[in-house]
Every structure is written in structure tokens, then in C-alpha cells.
Scaffold this motif. Sequence first.
Motif, short mmCIF file in Angstrom:
data_model
loop_
_atom_site.label_atom_id
_atom_site.label_comp_id
_atom_site.label_asym_id
_atom_site.label_seq_id
_atom_site.Cartn_x
_atom_site.Cartn_y
_atom_site.Cartn_z
N ARG A 64 0.75 -1.15 0.00
CA ARG A 64 0.00 -0.11 -0.08
C ARG A 64 0.90 1.17 0.05
O ARG A 64 0.61 2.20 -0.77
CB ARG A 64 -0.94 -0.02 1.18
N MET A 65 2.04 1.21 0.70
CA MET A 65 2.74 2.34 1.03
C MET A 65 3.52 2.73 -0.35
O MET A 65 3.63 3.84 -0.79
CB MET A 65 3.70 2.49 2.20
N ALA A 66 3.96 1.84 -1.01
CA ALA A 66 4.60 1.77 -2.33
C ALA A 66 3.69 2.70 -3.42
O ALA A 66 4.10 3.37 -4.03
CB ALA A 66 5.10 0.65 -2.71
N VAL A 67 2.68 2.03 -3.55
CA VAL A 67 1.59 2.25 -4.49
C VAL A 67 1.10 3.82 -4.14
O VAL A 67 1.04 4.71 -4.98
CB VAL A 67 0.16 1.52 -4.36
N LEU A 71 1.20 7.28 -6.30
CA LEU A 71 -0.06 7.99 -6.73
C LEU A 71 0.04 9.55 -6.00
O LEU A 71 -0.78 10.50 -6.64
CB LEU A 71 -1.35 7.42 -6.40
N GLN A 72 0.70 9.70 -4.93
CA GLN A 72 0.81 10.88 -4.54
C GLN A 72 1.75 11.82 -5.20
O GLN A 72 1.75 13.06 -5.05
CB GLN A 72 1.12 10.90 -2.97
N SER A 73 2.80 11.03 -5.59
CA SER A 73 4.15 12.04 -5.98
C SER A 73 3.98 12.62 -7.41
O SER A 73 4.53 13.24 -7.69
CB SER A 73 5.50 11.47 -5.68
N GLU A 74 2.78 11.82 -8.17
CA GLU A 74 2.76 12.13 -9.49
C GLU A 74 1.44 12.42 -9.58
O GLU A 74 0.36 11.81 -8.96
CB GLU A 74 3.19 10.99 -10.40
N ARG A 75 0.89 13.14 -10.87
CA ARG A 75 -0.50 13.48 -11.07
C ARG A 75 -0.65 12.43 -12.12
O ARG A 75 -0.62 12.48 -13.13
CB ARG A 75 -0.34 14.91 -11.63
N ILE A 76 -1.32 11.36 -11.49
CA ILE A 76 -1.74 10.23 -12.42
C ILE A 76 -3.10 10.61 -13.18
O ILE A 76 -4.12 10.96 -12.64
CB ILE A 76 -1.89 8.86 -11.92
N ASP A 77 -3.29 10.44 -14.48
CA ASP A 77 -4.36 10.50 -14.91
C ASP A 77 -5.29 9.11 -14.95
O ASP A 77 -6.24 8.86 -15.07
CB ASP A 77 -4.40 11.13 -16.42
N TYR A 78 -4.22 8.05 -15.68
CA TYR A 78 -4.94 6.78 -15.86
C TYR A 78 -3.99 5.75 -15.22
O TYR A 78 -2.93 5.53 -15.24
CB TYR A 78 -4.67 6.52 -17.47
N LEU A 79 -4.84 4.85 -14.45
CA LEU A 79 -4.01 3.68 -13.69
C LEU A 79 -4.64 2.42 -14.40
O LEU A 79 -5.91 2.32 -14.37
CB LEU A 79 -4.59 3.71 -12.26
N GLU A 111 -8.16 1.37 -3.64
CA GLU A 111 -8.21 2.29 -2.56
C GLU A 111 -7.36 3.39 -2.60
O GLU A 111 -7.66 4.63 -2.29
CB GLU A 111 -8.29 1.42 -1.10
N GLU A 112 -6.36 3.10 -3.12
CA GLU A 112 -5.28 4.45 -3.35
C GLU A 112 -5.66 5.24 -4.46
O GLU A 112 -5.16 6.37 -4.50
CB GLU A 112 -3.71 3.57 -3.19
N ALA A 113 -6.14 4.70 -5.47
CA ALA A 113 -6.59 5.55 -6.60
C ALA A 113 -7.65 6.61 -6.04
O ALA A 113 -7.76 7.85 -6.18
CB ALA A 113 -6.96 4.78 -7.70
#
Length: 358
Positions: A64-67, A71-79, A111-113
Motif C-alpha cells: 500500500r505504501m509503495a502504491v 499516486l501521491q508524488s505524480e499526477r496520474i491520469d490513468y491507472l 483504494e489508493e486511486a
Amino acid sequence: MKTYLVTGGAGFIGSNFIIHLLRRHDDIRVINLDKLTYAANPRYLKPIEHDARYRFVQADICDRMAVREVLQSERIDYLVNFAAESHVDRSIVQPDVFIQTNIEGVNVLLEEAKRAWQIDEDTYQKGCRFLQVSTDEVYGTLGPTGRFTEHSPLNPRSPYSASKASADLLARAYFETYRLPVNITRCSNNFGPGQYPEKLIPLMICKALTHQGLPVYGDGLQVRDWIYVEDHCRAVDHVLRMGKPGEIYNIGARSECANLQLVQWIVDYLHEQVDDTISRNLIAHVPDRKGHDRRYAVDPQKIERELGWSATTNFTEAMEKTIAWYVSHPEHCLKRYLDAQEERRGSAADGSFPDDLP
Ligand SMILES: NC(=O)c1ccc[n+]([C@@H]2O[C@H](COP(=O)([O-])OP(=O)(O)OC[C@H]3O[C@@H](n4cnc5c(N)ncnc54)[C@H](O)[C@@H]3O)[C@@H](O)[C@H]2O)c1
């Protein structure tokens, strides 16, 4: 500029997807998060390793922490989640890791997304999308006629397909409950370059090239619906950009073939084009797989009609391209095949693996 987080991007389909994305779009970034299990093929990504638009993170989707960190350090548009344990035979012998990665890992990703993208209860970062890459195997098995549509009931019959169906239900629940913009794609059997040589097509090519017996389960009349990996990659990108949130899309190329017929085709082709000592005498029927699904066939009308995607690759040409790739990459095909045999021999010593996994 769109940023894709591709999980399982060092595997067969994921790596083809990343190469497809970087070829097709200039204005994107791709982050590949992969644990690098036995099935990963990072060498396949060598040509784009130093592309400034690409970044690799070695991590487990269950971490969970790695994911969260990505997701927090980048602005992800698509997972896009390709990460999975993907081989049915292995799931029959060792189901636990399938439950972990294919269900618990997907739970972590969802959950992380949600955590990263949620603005308020029903609102998410503009344009974000979670795509769960699933399989037609969640529908179970067909008789001689009919095709799976998106409305076919889920009827998984192996630990692998049960774990994938569970992930589909979780993904759908995140849409229904939290309105997380989710899509699920259910594709038929893929083939193409870079596939780990335990799956039917590369296994048969590798075995034939090394003049070993070609194990065919039971009568070999199980029917699979084949699609070239590039068509699947195009479809996934299409759904990310054009799919309606919450929708499920089947992906297929209307290309059914019985396993025995396919193996005979491969042998005949290798005999004609590569080595005339390879012959059908190598084919050996072995006891059938437990609970072996008899027939899969995907109806792709929804994605064709609603999103304008269709498979464009000719099956025979794609098979020729695929075989040419394995023949010209013996280090992939033969070395990985031999490593896999070695691994199986090791595991077979404690009775945990069958001798052969066609
Ligand atoms: N191969 C097919 O014919 C097919 C058809 C339909 C759907 N699918 C689905 O497509 C996806 C990709 O299939 P594939 O054939 O490329 O699989 P693959 O086995 O070749 O690759 C799976 C990748 O996931 C990675 N991975 C495994 N566990 C992980 C974990 N816990 N954390 C992070 N990474 C992990 C592996 O290292 C590997 O790179 C899977 O979800 C599979 O269910 C496959």
C-alpha cells in the motif's frame, strides 16, 4: 499531457502496451510499477528504458505504501492494472498468490486511486480513470455455440478466473459505491512477442524448436478465441480515452481455434519455414487439465459499436510475426523456457508442480 500508471507493465501484455503508448503518443508520461515476478520480461522494454517519458518503479501492488507514494508524488491520469498472476495451471497448484495479487492487490490499487483522486464525496480529479484488465475466463465455459457478452453471468471455474472475477466485482463496487471512474475490459487469449514460454503458443514454439514433445491436454479440442496483443493494447487505450465510466467492455477478434489445430499449424509452419525435422510426431496428448474450460468465444460488438474499436490484425500474419520473433530471440524463448523447466523441476521435487504445464 497525460500520465499513465501501468501496473504489471513488465509482463507480456503490459510491456507491449507501454511500447504501444510511447510509439503512438508524444505528449504522455508512463510510470511502470511492477514487482518483477518470474513472468516479467524487463528486457523487452530495453528500447524505451532511457526514454525521458518513461519511469520504472519496482514494487508490489499489495504494498500500500509503495502504491500510495507513486499516486501521491505524480499526477496520474490513468491507472491501468495488468499486474496479476496469470497462468491457470499455476493457480491450480498454488492458488494463494493468485488471491494475494489478483484480489488483495486490486483492492489496494482501487483504494489508493480513490484516495489520490477524490476531491469530495462524488467528485474525482478531472479525467482520471481506473482500468482493470480482466479476461473472458471470468465467464466460465461455453458449449459448441454462442459467445460471451458483457451480460453473460460470471461463472469462473479455476482459481485464476475466480480471482480475476473477484477483482472485477471489487472494481465494479468502487464505481457503484464511491463513483470512482472505473472500466473493466475482458479480453480473449492474447498472443504475440515477449510472452513467457509457459503459455500455449510460446511453449509449443520453444518445445518444437528444441525437438521436445508438444504436450496437448486431453483431446486438444478445447477452443480458444485468439487476439494479437497489439489489438488488445489499442483497445485498452481506446477504453481509457473514450470508455464510459462504470462500463465493461469485451475485447476479442472473432478468431476461434481448437488447441490441437493451432499446435498442428505451428508445427507445420516451423517445418516449412524453419527446420524440416520438426514434425507432427512431436505432438503428445497428456491427461486433461482439471476443470478445463471447453470453449471461449467473445462477442466484441459493444466496443466496436460504442467506441469504434475493432481488431485489425490478420490472424495468420500475426502468427507468422510472432513465430519470427521467437525464432529470432532464442535468448528469450529458449533460455527462459529452460529456466522455467529448471524451476519446475525444483518445485516438482516437493510435489508442488506437475512436470509440464502446457
Ligand atoms: N495473457 C492473456 O491471454 C490474457 C488475456 C486476457 C486478460 N489477461 C490479463 O492481462 C493481464 C496481463 O497478462 P499477461 O499475460 O501480460 O501476464 P504476465 O504474467 O505476462 O505478466 C504479469 C506481470 O505482472 C507482474 N506482477 C505480478 N504480480 C505482481 C504484484 N503483486 N505486484 C506488481 N506486479 C506484479 C509480473 O511481474 C509481470 O510483469 C493480467 O491481468 C491477465 O489476467 C491476460
